[in-house]
Motif scaffolding. Structure first.
Motif, mmCIF file in Angstrom:
data_model
loop_
_atom_site.group_PDB
_atom_site.id
_atom_site.type_symbol
_atom_site.label_atom_id
_atom_site.label_comp_id
_atom_site.label_asym_id
_atom_site.label_seq_id
_atom_site.Cartn_x
_atom_site.Cartn_y
_atom_site.Cartn_z
ATOM 1 N N SER A 135 -45.326 6.691 45.915
ATOM 2 C CA SER A 135 -46.785 6.828 45.907
ATOM 3 C C SER A 135 -47.355 6.185 44.654
ATOM 4 N N MET A 172 -55.305 5.125 46.172
ATOM 5 C CA MET A 172 -54.189 6.026 46.419
ATOM 6 C C MET A 172 -53.398 5.491 47.604
ATOM 7 N N THR A 179 -49.574 6.244 49.621
ATOM 8 C CA THR A 179 -48.326 7.005 49.701
ATOM 9 C C THR A 179 -47.594 6.643 50.986
ATOM 10 N N TYR A 230 -53.243 19.233 42.328
ATOM 11 C CA TYR A 230 -52.645 18.175 41.513
ATOM 12 C C TYR A 230 -53.750 17.223 41.063
ATOM 13 N N SER A 284 -64.550 12.811 48.874
ATOM 14 C CA SER A 284 -63.308 13.452 49.312
ATOM 15 C C SER A 284 -63.004 13.084 50.753
ATOM 16 N N VAL A 304 -54.378 18.456 53.411
ATOM 17 C CA VAL A 304 -54.595 17.973 52.047
ATOM 18 C C VAL A 304 -56.008 17.418 51.915
ATOM 19 N N ASN A 336 -58.019 15.113 49.618
ATOM 20 C CA ASN A 336 -57.962 14.125 48.539
ATOM 21 C C ASN A 336 -59.350 13.958 47.946
ATOM 22 N N GLN A 337 -59.462 14.209 46.643
ATOM 23 C CA GLN A 337 -60.738 14.072 45.947
ATOM 24 C C GLN A 337 -60.700 12.873 45.012
ATOM 25 N N HIS A 345 -58.006 11.259 40.413
ATOM 26 C CA HIS A 345 -57.761 11.794 41.753
ATOM 27 C C HIS A 345 -57.383 13.265 41.645
ATOM 28 N N GLU A 400 -55.619 16.387 44.450
ATOM 29 C CA GLU A 400 -55.143 16.793 45.767
ATOM 30 C C GLU A 400 -55.108 18.317 45.823
ATOM 31 N N LEU A 459 -53.738 21.069 48.424
ATOM 32 C CA LEU A 459 -52.952 21.284 49.638
ATOM 33 C C LEU A 459 -53.018 22.748 50.049
#
Length: 445
Positions: free
Chosen positions: A95, A107, A109, A289, A370, A383, A385-386, A400, A402, A404
């Protein structure tokens, strides 16, 4: 005879005391939301025991083997795309997260699974080009990269190709296809992305080796030390051997062509590489994260993982990487999961404090956009993602986040129906096994 009687009484009393101690250590501590343990009455005692055990374990696995583990041969072995073994849970993930002071963010992954299954996602935040773009299959991530489930030994498929060019130094990221605007229009635009990630050295942050022992000991000391805990403790060596996770900071450079417009990109970023056989999404309660890239050239990772089945109900993780490439583990953090998005909706603003051995940092987060994606063969996790702006001790940056969460809704049938028949058969087989067991299973894929 008297001596033997006294000796028997002594050992009998000692066993009784030890039995009482183990019983007390196994008491359940006070809990928040019945998920996150607070410090119990024996916290300090358990903390120091945990710290001693951790330091001994790390010495045996890492410190006394530094010459081998730091050799070019070993680094080349762990850095390349891994051969997926016969274990059905084998995985290999690479990632990238990156951002620059202009507010552009990327981003990517890619998670390789057996039989050519690839879980892939790409997000591109371009504030001057309409905001957020995402790979077209999202929120689903599953791609089938080979015919009839043959193996794939590369990070390739679905328009993606990520490859190593120089061990622990240079990786190339290619994507050719379409990206979808993540707004009401959902317009598809043709994209050709060609970037290289470069690290100035082979230095990296290995989560098993380099995470602060104090943070891990804090998490362990909050748990009830019952029979299940000791069972997990006995298997720690096996678990450590079955998972590798390291990150490496550097710079992403190259260009992206959107429609017919070519845009140069230059970002601070990092590469994450994880592989092994111990990646059980269904056992993770939550994680958060953050990856932050500051205008002074430094970067920061802050996280908190809740995996109660592994007796880590709230494990804080992270590090600071200086502009010179020096990694400094976080030794303390007041970022608590129960204070941020516990009801399933991540906050738009967050403020928290973290420390390394050398400095304290006040982190201020403001979310700009997001998106949502689902992870796992049956969408076991959701998830968020921001894409955010941040300030750390007065220094501006971008980054970034995350968030979850567990997801119990499953993967929609209209998406499942598009999967190859061999994949559908395997999932049905896995589900039939799970119905025969008391504990929930992860799908193979």
């Amino acid at each position: 005879m008297v001596f033997l009687l006294a000796l028997g009484l002594f050992f009998g009393g000692l066993l009784a005391v030890l039995s009482l101690v183990f019983k007390l250590l196994g008491l359940k501590p006070p809990m928040i939301f019945d998920k996150y343990p607070l410090k119990g009455i024996f916290y300090r005692f358990k903390f120091w025991i945990s710290l001693l055990v951790l330091k001994n374990l790390r010495y045996r696995i890492y410190r006394r083997n530094e010459e081998v583990l730091g050799s070019d041969e070993h680094l080349a072995k762990i850095d390349r795309a891994q051969e997926l073994g016969s274990d059905p849970k084998s995985y290999d993930v690479v990632s990238f997260m990156a951002a620059n002071r202009e507010g552009q963010k990327l981003m990517v992954t890619l998670e390789r699974r057996r039989r050519g299954v690839l879980k892939a996602a790409l997000y591109l935040w371009m504030p001057d080009k309409g905001g957020l773009f995402g790979s077209p299959k999202l929120p689903d991530m599953i791609h089938f990269t080979t015919e009839d489930g043959q193996e794939n030994n590369e990070f390739r498929g679905g328009g993606f190709h990520i490859s190593q060019e120089e061990s622990m130094k240079v990786w190339r990221i290619r994507y050719e296809g379409v990206l979808r605007r993540q707004n009401a229009s959902e317009e598809d635009v043709t994209v050709d992305l060609d970037l290289r990630f470069r690290s100035s050295s082979a230095e990296h942050f290995d989560y098993s080796r380099d995470l602060s022992s104090a943070l891990i000991a804090d998490s362990i000391a909050r748990e009830a030390w019952n029979e299940r805990f000791y069972s997990v403790l006995r298997s720690v060596n096996h678990i450590v051997e079955k998972r590798t996770h390291y990150e490496q900071n550097g710079e992403l450079t190259g260009q992206i062509r959107i429609q017919k417009e070519e845009i140069p990109l230059r970002m601070l970023g990092f590469r994450d590489h994880s592989f092994g056989t111990e990646r059980c999404l269904s056992s993770i309660n939550r994680y958060v994260y953050f990856a932050l890239f500051l205008d002074d050239g430094s970067s920061m990772v802050v996280g908190n993982l809740s995996q109660p089945s592994f007796f880590l109900s709230s494990l804080k993780v992270g590090y600071v990487c200086t502009p010179a490439g020096e990694y400094q583990p976080l030794t303390w953090s007041n970022f608590e999961l129960y204070s941020y998005g516990e009801k399933g909706i991540p906050p738009q603003h967050q403020n928290f404090i973290v420390r390394t051995e050398e400095q304290e940092y006040l982190v201020q987060i403001q979310v700009e956009g997001s998106a949502v994606r689902y992870v796992g063969g049956d969408w076991e996790s959701k998830v968020f993602n921001q894409f955010l702006a941040c300030t750390v001790n007065g220094i501006s940056g971008q980054g970034h986040a995350e968030f979850l969460y567990r997801h119990k809704g499953g993967r929609p049938e209209e998406i499942n129906a598009k999967d190859p028949s061999w994949y559908q058969d395997i999932k049905r087989f896995e589900k039939s096994l799970s119905l025969l067991e008391e504990e929930e299973r992860d799908f193979i894929f």
